[in-house]
Write a protein that holds these residues in place. Structure first.
Motif, PDB file in Angstrom:
ATOM      1  N   HIS A 173      -7.226  36.408 -22.042  1.00  0.00           N
ATOM      2  CA  HIS A 173      -6.909  35.439 -22.935  1.00  0.00           C
ATOM      3  C   HIS A 173      -5.559  34.648 -22.229  1.00  0.00           C
ATOM      4  O   HIS A 173      -5.183  34.895 -21.392  1.00  0.00           O
ATOM      5  CB  HIS A 173      -6.519  35.960 -24.444  1.00  0.00           C
ATOM      6  CG  HIS A 173      -5.538  37.089 -24.051  1.00  0.00           C
ATOM      7  ND1 HIS A 173      -5.591  38.253 -23.479  1.00  0.00           N
ATOM      8  CD2 HIS A 173      -4.253  36.935 -24.373  1.00  0.00           C
ATOM      9  CE1 HIS A 173      -4.376  38.918 -23.646  1.00  0.00           C
ATOM     10  NE2 HIS A 173      -3.522  37.919 -24.148  1.00  0.00           N
ATOM     11  N   HIS A 215      -1.953  32.406 -24.110  1.00  0.00           N
ATOM     12  CA  HIS A 215      -1.416  32.120 -25.505  1.00  0.00           C
ATOM     13  C   HIS A 215       0.222  31.610 -25.061  1.00  0.00           C
ATOM     14  O   HIS A 215       0.444  31.225 -24.170  1.00  0.00           O
ATOM     15  CB  HIS A 215      -1.023  33.310 -26.330  1.00  0.00           C
ATOM     16  CG  HIS A 215      -0.702  34.520 -25.403  1.00  0.00           C
ATOM     17  ND1 HIS A 215       0.597  34.626 -24.787  1.00  0.00           N
ATOM     18  CD2 HIS A 215      -1.202  35.805 -25.283  1.00  0.00           C
ATOM     19  CE1 HIS A 215       0.544  35.970 -24.158  1.00  0.00           C
ATOM     20  NE2 HIS A 215      -0.516  36.563 -24.536  1.00  0.00           N
ATOM     21  N   HIS A 233      -4.843  35.900 -18.704  1.00  0.00           N
ATOM     22  CA  HIS A 233      -4.439  37.212 -18.196  1.00  0.00           C
ATOM     23  C   HIS A 233      -5.256  38.327 -19.281  1.00  0.00           C
ATOM     24  O   HIS A 233      -5.931  38.113 -20.079  1.00  0.00           O
ATOM     25  CB  HIS A 233      -2.973  37.498 -18.554  1.00  0.00           C
ATOM     26  CG  HIS A 233      -2.554  37.525 -19.879  1.00  0.00           C
ATOM     27  ND1 HIS A 233      -2.267  36.212 -20.116  1.00  0.00           N
ATOM     28  CD2 HIS A 233      -2.192  38.320 -20.631  1.00  0.00           C
ATOM     29  CE1 HIS A 233      -1.684  36.289 -21.464  1.00  0.00           C
ATOM     30  NE2 HIS A 233      -1.645  37.511 -21.769  1.00  0.00           N
ATOM     31  N   HIS A 269      -6.008  42.842 -19.180  1.00  0.00           N
ATOM     32  CA  HIS A 269      -5.321  44.143 -18.913  1.00  0.00           C
ATOM     33  C   HIS A 269      -6.191  45.196 -18.852  1.00  0.00           C
ATOM     34  O   HIS A 269      -7.112  45.156 -19.575  1.00  0.00           O
ATOM     35  CB  HIS A 269      -4.004  44.574 -19.655  1.00  0.00           C
ATOM     36  CG  HIS A 269      -3.034  43.504 -20.476  1.00  0.00           C
ATOM     37  ND1 HIS A 269      -2.411  42.954 -19.539  1.00  0.00           N
ATOM     38  CD2 HIS A 269      -3.300  42.867 -21.428  1.00  0.00           C
ATOM     39  CE1 HIS A 269      -1.653  42.114 -20.454  1.00  0.00           C
ATOM     40  NE2 HIS A 269      -2.027  42.131 -21.440  1.00  0.00           N
TER      41      HIS A 269
END
Ligand SMILES: [Fe+2]
Length: 399
Positions: free
Chosen positions: A136, A138, A177, A179
């Protein structure tokens, strides 16, 4: 300091008239008091303790001031295990019921808002083996400071960063990015973001329609650089590659370095420990955009500081907020008449305008990581700082 409320018939009449005006639905307010600031005066010194008073009455009802606060790791970290247990036993994936497995730090002065200061949010996250946060991007700038030995991975703009304790991973605004934890033990890190600022500006958005190639699990982006890309490009101080733009993602004025390794940070601090350091900060390092020397984010500055055994900094106050994570050692921060005794992994906020000093009370070096919104205050022309000399005189540290 806010004036004592005036106890008079005139004031009562004004308040009554104000209540009537409110019922009209005209959305006006008859001035009955000044919107007094929470802070003390800057030039008239009133000592180390008092933090200023909030306004009273209807205006004051909405006025807030971040409070000094210390989150004790021994007290808060059991909640990570409990979150992890619920997630492991859950009938749906954790991402579906909670988006992230984490708790957010709530400043007791900010009426339950999910923020540690006016501009800074901090969450402490746990990723169990196999957990993935899908790709995603932001608008808030974000970082994670790794607290567990296994740091999992974060892939940013095609660079996969495998992390360990003490690492700082940056996900600047406008970078794709994701994770995850592909190790055998849980990953714990502290996320720090300028989220409250973007919320205030009504400029908070998130996008998850990644346009590039994905990994086979379809949730993560496929790396496009060999591991260690940031370090290869920017890992030599004073030398910049000439064939890249130094701009990564769609954000502007953010650092092209995404990964600072904890062992490198510690080695750099250790190499400086025989220097005098700063009288108000000890031995410090700032993490900067290597192309410009500016802060890594336009809004937030990150750094690390080393306090030697017995070292006590001078008193200092700033118009900016400072949020700390204790990476190593134990000590005390005295702050506006309060005393925070900290040890490894503790977190604490030094809100703006309040006098503070740090003391290393342990037998070994203490290392603090710092996140400050100083760059924002500088950009709007509001950054100021004062110190106190050993004999107590107030010294202006900025022009
Ligand atoms: Fe994110």
């Amino acid at each position: 300091m806010a004036a004592e409320p005036l106890n008079s018939a005139a004031r009562a009449a004004m308040e009554q008239l104000n209540a009537e005006a409110e019922r009209t639905g005209l959305h006006i307010w008859l001035r009955t008091q000044a919107n007094a600031p929470a802070q003390r005066s800057w030039f008239h010194d009133r000592g180390l303790e008092a933090g200023g008073a909030l306004a009273q009455g209807r205006v004051g009802a909405n006025q807030m001031k971040a409070a000094p606060h210390h989150w004790n790791w021994q007290e808060i970290s059991p909640y990570l295990d409990r979150i992890g247990e619920i997630a492991r036993a859950a009938d749906v994936s954790p991402i579906e019921f909670a988006d992230r497995q984490q708790f957010l730090l709530v400043n007791p002065g900010l009426a339950g808002r999910l923020q540690v200061a006016s501009t800074i949010r901090c969450a402490v996250s746990i990723y169990n083996p196999g957990d993935v946060a899908p790709v995603h991007m932001h608008t808030p700038n974000a970082s994670r400071t790794i607290l567990s030995e296994n740091g999992g991975y974060t892939t940013i703009e095609g660079e996969r960063c495998v992390a360990a304790r003490g690492d700082l991973i940056l996900t600047p605004n406008g970078t794709w990015h994701d994770h995850g934890n592909d190790g055998a033990t849980p990953v714990v890190w502290a996320d720090i973001l300028d989220f409250p600022l973007l919320e205030f500006l009504d400029c908070s958005w998130i996008d998850d329609e990644f346009p590039g190639e994905r990994e086979s699990n379809a949730r993560a982006q496929k790396p496009v650089h060999a591991d260690g890309y940031s370090d290869r490009l920017y890992g030599r101080g004073g030398m910049l590659p000439g064939f890249v733009s130094h701009s990564r993602g769609i954000g502007r004025d953010t650092s092209p370095i995404f990964h600072y390794c904890g062992i490198d940070i510690r080695a750099a601090l250790d190499a400086l420990r025989a220097e005098a350091g700063d009288p108000y900060e000890g031995v410090t390092l700032r993490f900067v955009n290597p192309a410009t020397g500016a802060s890594v984010f336009p809004t937030l500055d990150y750094g690390a500081q080393l306090l030697r055994p017995g070292e006590a900094t001078g008193w200092k106050r700033e118009t900016a907020n400072a949020f700390y994570i204790v990476l190593d050692g134990e000590g005390t921060t005295e702050l506006a008449g309060r005393r925070f005794d900290w040890q490894t992994n503790d977190l604490f906020i030094v809100p703006n305008f309040l006098w503070r000093r740090h003391i290393n009370r342990g037998r070994k070096d203490a290392v603090l990581y710092l996140c400050s919104d100083r760059p924002l205050f500088e950009k709007i022309g509001q950054y100021r700082a004062q110190g106190r000399s050993p004999d107590g005189d107030v010294v202006q540290l900025t022009e």
